[in-house]
Enzyme design. Structure first.
Site, PDB file in Angstrom:
ATOM      1  N   LYS A  74       0.803  -1.233   0.000  1.00 16.94           N
ATOM      2  CA  LYS A  74       0.000   0.000   0.000  1.00 16.94           C
ATOM      3  C   LYS A  74       0.834   1.282   0.000  1.00 16.94           C
ATOM      4  O   LYS A  74       0.390   2.306  -0.508  1.00 16.94           O
ATOM      5  CB  LYS A  74      -0.952   0.015   1.206  1.00 16.94           C
ATOM      6  CG  LYS A  74      -2.114  -0.952   1.061  1.00 16.94           C
ATOM      7  CD  LYS A  74      -3.101  -0.820   2.215  1.00 16.94           C
ATOM      8  CE  LYS A  74      -4.247  -1.791   2.068  1.00 16.94           C
ATOM      9  NZ  LYS A  74      -5.249  -1.659   3.123  1.00 16.94           N
ATOM     10  N   ASP A 110     -10.106   2.839   1.596  1.00 18.81           N
ATOM     11  CA  ASP A 110     -10.261   2.337   2.978  1.00 18.81           C
ATOM     12  C   ASP A 110     -10.807   3.464   3.857  1.00 18.81           C
ATOM     13  O   ASP A 110     -11.706   3.257   4.687  1.00 18.81           O
ATOM     14  CB  ASP A 110      -8.910   1.917   3.563  1.00 18.81           C
ATOM     15  CG  ASP A 110      -8.462   0.541   3.093  1.00 18.81           C
ATOM     16  OD1 ASP A 110      -9.326  -0.276   2.707  1.00 18.81           O
ATOM     17  OD2 ASP A 110      -7.244   0.282   3.111  1.00 18.81           O
TER      18      ASP A 110
HETATM   19  N1  LIG Z   1     -12.552  -3.893   7.200  1.00 22.13           N
HETATM   20  C1  LIG Z   1     -11.671  -3.527   6.291  1.00 22.13           C
HETATM   21  O1  LIG Z   1     -11.997  -3.126   5.176  1.00 22.13           O
HETATM   22  C2  LIG Z   1     -10.204  -3.566   6.633  1.00 22.13           C
HETATM   23  C3  LIG Z   1      -9.293  -2.806   5.877  1.00 22.13           C
HETATM   24  C4  LIG Z   1      -7.934  -2.852   6.227  1.00 22.13           C
HETATM   25  C5  LIG Z   1      -7.522  -3.642   7.297  1.00 22.13           C
HETATM   26  N2  LIG Z   1      -8.441  -4.369   7.994  1.00 22.13           N
HETATM   27  C6  LIG Z   1      -8.023  -5.191   9.151  1.00 22.13           C
HETATM   28  O2  LIG Z   1      -7.409  -4.338  10.093  1.00 22.13           O
HETATM   29  C7  LIG Z   1      -6.390  -5.007  10.809  1.00 22.13           C
HETATM   30  C8  LIG Z   1      -5.093  -4.178  10.759  1.00 22.13           C
HETATM   31  O3  LIG Z   1      -4.685  -4.032   9.401  1.00 22.13           O
HETATM   32  P1  LIG Z   1      -3.446  -3.076   9.021  1.00 22.13           P
HETATM   33  O4  LIG Z   1      -3.321  -3.143   7.547  1.00 22.13           O
HETATM   34  O5  LIG Z   1      -3.555  -1.750   9.688  1.00 22.13           O
HETATM   35  O6  LIG Z   1      -2.227  -3.901   9.684  1.00 22.13           O
HETATM   36  P2  LIG Z   1      -0.823  -3.341  10.222  1.00 22.13           P
HETATM   37  O7  LIG Z   1      -0.389  -2.152   9.458  1.00 22.13           O
HETATM   38  O8  LIG Z   1       0.049  -4.535  10.284  1.00 22.13           O
HETATM   39  O9  LIG Z   1      -1.135  -2.839  11.731  1.00 22.13           O
HETATM   40  C9  LIG Z   1      -1.485  -3.752  12.738  1.00 22.13           C
HETATM   41  C10 LIG Z   1      -1.806  -2.985  14.025  1.00 22.13           C
HETATM   42  O10 LIG Z   1      -2.262  -3.925  15.010  1.00 22.13           O
HETATM   43  C11 LIG Z   1      -1.445  -3.813  16.190  1.00 22.13           C
HETATM   44  N3  LIG Z   1      -1.365  -5.125  16.815  1.00 22.13           N
HETATM   45  C12 LIG Z   1      -1.126  -6.310  16.224  1.00 22.13           C
HETATM   46  N4  LIG Z   1      -1.141  -7.306  17.140  1.00 22.13           N
HETATM   47  C13 LIG Z   1      -1.373  -6.710  18.349  1.00 22.13           C
HETATM   48  C14 LIG Z   1      -1.487  -7.184  19.688  1.00 22.13           C
HETATM   49  N5  LIG Z   1      -1.377  -8.489  19.956  1.00 22.13           N
HETATM   50  N6  LIG Z   1      -1.750  -6.299  20.680  1.00 22.13           N
HETATM   51  C15 LIG Z   1      -1.890  -4.978  20.391  1.00 22.13           C
HETATM   52  N7  LIG Z   1      -1.765  -4.461  19.163  1.00 22.13           N
HETATM   53  C16 LIG Z   1      -1.510  -5.319  18.147  1.00 22.13           C
HETATM   54  C17 LIG Z   1      -0.114  -3.307  15.683  1.00 22.13           C
HETATM   55  O11 LIG Z   1       0.604  -2.717  16.770  1.00 22.13           O
HETATM   56  P3  LIG Z   1       2.192  -2.463  16.656  1.00 22.13           P
HETATM   57  O12 LIG Z   1       2.365  -1.200  15.856  1.00 22.13           O
HETATM   58  O13 LIG Z   1       2.640  -2.315  18.044  1.00 22.13           O
HETATM   59  O14 LIG Z   1       2.775  -3.656  15.964  1.00 22.13           O
HETATM   60  C18 LIG Z   1      -0.589  -2.275  14.637  1.00 22.13           C
HETATM   61  O15 LIG Z   1      -1.016  -1.095  15.259  1.00 22.13           O
HETATM   62  C19 LIG Z   1      -6.279  -6.397  10.160  1.00 22.13           C
HETATM   63  O16 LIG Z   1      -7.021  -7.284  10.941  1.00 22.13           O
HETATM   64  C20 LIG Z   1      -6.943  -6.212   8.803  1.00 22.13           C
HETATM   65  O17 LIG Z   1      -7.536  -7.408   8.309  1.00 22.13           O
HETATM   66  C21 LIG Z   1      -9.761  -4.334   7.696  1.00 22.13           C
END
Ligand SMILES: NC(=O)c1ccc[n+]([C@@H]2O[C@H](COP(=O)([O-])OP(=O)(O)OC[C@H]3O[C@@H](n4cnc5c(N)ncnc54)[C@H](OP(=O)(O)O)[C@@H]3O)[C@@H](O)[C@H]2O)c1
Length: 287
Positions: A74, A110
């Protein structure tokens, strides 16, 4: 894809990412193309980090009309595009590309998709206190659109620096203070006492770890609106416990469908059949 002819005129859309096998986007978009009798097809391409440049050249060379972009591309895709929508530029991430005769424009649906998910339920975030859990890619898109809309933000993240970076960028762009805190139970409890809306953008609670939740149930109360952008499962533990506390919830499936609907509109110029897209997405998740 029965009863649908792929011919010499069929336009191609798709999604690039790695891993990509789990994506629900092809089912959602192809259901719509079929239902609306459109001469389009949507496919998933597994594109490794090191293959991104060639993939984008291939989009031009093969005249692929549109792409969705997911992890890990992205941000890296931005310098490979010809134009950037203003919001995508502010956010610094692209999840949708439109190809107009070789000119590639990047968008971030998004962000807008998240906002539409709230607005369609009559929830106006302007002037509301919003607590955002997580500071990854999705959080950034959501924080920016909420700041632009006029919400007050508190961002909590396990890695504090990432929350600070996001909050400080919001401060620069919107001249508006966003608070950044470490994601611990004390900070969370304090932030939630003043919150109107809670948004989980962490992956906590996502399949297969569906027994996990980022917020302990005793912090949930009536009057709070909880949005979980995790969409697998459709109802996460956080949403179940929020409902049990007598509060409103919005599932990540709504944002997922809206980001797809907005991408569909950019590729085809047609109004997206959002209800149909949601039914198709839910059918896959419930399998
Ligand atoms: N509904 C939709 O259309 C949509 C769109 C995009 C994403 N999503 C979902 O959103 C989620 C995040 O996506 P992303 O692209 O933002 O991923 P990302 O960039 O990898 O970010 C993940 C986030 O989750 C935190 N995290 C992960 N494991 C954790 C834990 N055990 N305890 C506390 N914090 C934790 C990370 O914290 P750290 O920074 O400390 O690692 C970071 O802030 C995913 O589940 C994805 O499937 C949904």
């Amino acid at each position: 894809m029965e009863n649908r002819l792929i011919s010499g005129t069929t336009k191609i859309c798709g999604v690039i990412g790695d891993p990509i096998a789990h994506t629900m986007s092809p089912v959602m978009h192809n259901a719509v193309f079929k239902e609306m009798g459109m001469d389009y097809v949507y496919v998933a391409f597994q594109v490794k980090k090191e293959g991104l440049g060639e993939a984008i050249q291939g989009m031009r060379g093969l005249n692929i009309r549109g792409l969705n972009v997911t992890i890990p591309h992205k941000v890296a895709i931005i310098p490979l595009l010809d134009r950037l929508d203003h919001l995508a530029e502010l956010i610094g991430a692209v999840n949708t590309v439109v190809n107009d005769n070789g000119v590639l424009t990047g968008y971030n649906t998004d962000a807008e998709g998240f906002l539409r998910a709230l607005l369609e339920r009559g929830i106006e975030p302007r002037g509301k206190n919003v607590v955002i859990l997580g500071a990854g890619g999705a959080s950034r898109a959501i924080s920016f659109i909420l700041a632009e809309r006029g919400s007050s933000l508190v961002i909590l993240n396990r890695t504090l620096d990432k929350a600070k970076e996001c909050a400080s960028r919001i401060g620069e762009v919107f001249q508006k203070e966003a608070k950044a805190l470490e994601f611990d139970s004390e900070n969370l409890a304090k932030a939630l006492t003043e919150a109107d809306i809670l948004v989980n953008t962490t992956s906590v609670g996502m399949y297969p770890d569906t027994g996990e939740t980022p917020v302990s149930a005793d912090l949930l109360r009536p009057g709070l609106i909880a949005v979980d952008i995790v969409y697998n499962p459709i109802k996460t533990r956080l949403l179940e416990e929020t409902e049990a506390a007598g509060a409103r919830t919005i599932s990540g499936i709504d944002m997922f469908v809206w980001q797809g609907a907005l991408a569909f509109e950019k590729w085809t110029g047609l109004k997206a059949p959002v209800k149909l897209m949601k039914e198709a997405a839910i059918k896959v998740l419930e399998k």
